[in-house]
Design a protein around this motif. Structure first.
Motif, PDB file in Angstrom:
ATOM      1  N   ILE A  54     -57.375 -12.318 -14.597  1.00  0.00           N
ATOM      2  CA  ILE A  54     -58.006 -13.619 -14.422  1.00  0.00           C
ATOM      3  C   ILE A  54     -58.722 -14.004 -15.710  1.00  0.00           C
ATOM      4  N   THR A  55     -58.445 -15.191 -16.207  1.00  0.00           N
ATOM      5  CA  THR A  55     -59.070 -15.676 -17.424  1.00  0.00           C
ATOM      6  C   THR A  55     -60.570 -15.810 -17.218  1.00  0.00           C
ATOM      7  N   THR A  56     -61.338 -15.181 -18.092  1.00  0.00           N
ATOM      8  CA  THR A  56     -62.792 -15.139 -17.955  1.00  0.00           C
ATOM      9  C   THR A  56     -63.428 -15.585 -19.270  1.00  0.00           C
ATOM     10  N   THR A  57     -64.388 -16.507 -19.204  1.00  0.00           N
ATOM     11  CA  THR A  57     -65.068 -16.998 -20.399  1.00  0.00           C
ATOM     12  C   THR A  57     -66.155 -16.012 -20.804  1.00  0.00           C
ATOM     13  N   GLY A  58     -66.205 -15.711 -22.082  1.00  0.00           N
ATOM     14  CA  GLY A  58     -67.228 -14.809 -22.593  1.00  0.00           C
ATOM     15  C   GLY A  58     -66.633 -13.894 -23.637  1.00  0.00           C
ATOM     16  N   PRO A  59     -67.352 -12.837 -23.957  1.00  0.00           N
ATOM     17  CA  PRO A  59     -68.646 -12.421 -23.421  1.00  0.00           C
ATOM     18  C   PRO A  59     -69.818 -13.129 -24.111  1.00  0.00           C
ATOM     19  N   ILE A  60     -70.894 -13.243 -23.354  1.00  0.00           N
ATOM     20  CA  ILE A  60     -72.114 -13.898 -23.806  1.00  0.00           C
ATOM     21  C   ILE A  60     -73.182 -12.829 -23.986  1.00  0.00           C
TER      22      ILE A  60
END
Length: 187
Positions: free
Chosen positions: A64-70
């Protein structure tokens, strides 16, 4: 000015060591642009007859495409990261997918199919039928501990990941264990 974290850089694994795409400070309100589950962009009338999946380039596994890392300034190993979900804005469309051996009726499905559906006013429309929707954050997590290794974004574990809890919606608070300096949050 509200910091915006772009969805142009995605992760497909929560790893102990990841290069942050952005830094935030505790208490800072910021906006995260996320992709849909598979990061595909569809034209409103598209219909597909094959499975829509995102594949990790290293392993070819569906993730699953996940935004980050922050990177969260001051977050240290042993801390608990508190994340408040203030607002969830939706796209004007989403999709529904069926695939063989997936879901409750997957044993009856012979061929994968995907249908694009319009979304308006917290409703999803399938022809003349409108279905109320309740947006949620399906994947939210931090970098795992060194000894735990890495996890695909579709895997739930102590670090978070694909937990798909429908209660993680607007006004929710999620607590995650910090296992690496800066937490390295992804969602």
């Amino acid at each position: 000015m509200l910091k915006t974290i772009s969805n142009k850089t995605a992760i497909f694994k929560f790893k102990p060591q990841m290069e942050p795409v952005e830094r935030v400070v505790p208490g800072e309100i910021f906006r995260v642009i996320t992709n849909g589950c598979y990061a595909e962009e569809f034209a409103p009338d598209d219909e597909f007859t094959s499975e829509v999946v995102n594949r990790d380039e290293e392993t070819s596994e569906a993730e699953i495409t996940t935004t980050g890392p922050i990177f969260v300034e001051g977050a240290e190993v042993g801390d608990i990261l508190k994340v408040k979900i203030l607002n969830i804005n939706l796209s004007s469309q989403g999709f529904v997918e069926i695939a063989p051996n997936q879901g409750v009726l997957g044993h009856k499905v012979k061929e994968a199919r995907t249908k694009i559906l319009p979304i308006k006013d917290q409703q999803c429309y399938m022809g003349d039928i409108s279905i109320p929707i309740r947006p949620m954050v399906g994947v939210i997590g931090v970098a795992p501990a060194n000894e735990e290794g890495e996890f695909g974004t579709s895997t739930p574990w102590k670090h978070g990941g694909n937990i798909d809890v429908t209660d993680i919606t607007e006004s929710s608070v999620v607590y995650l264990p910090v296992q690496q300096k800066g937490a390295l949050l992804g969602l």
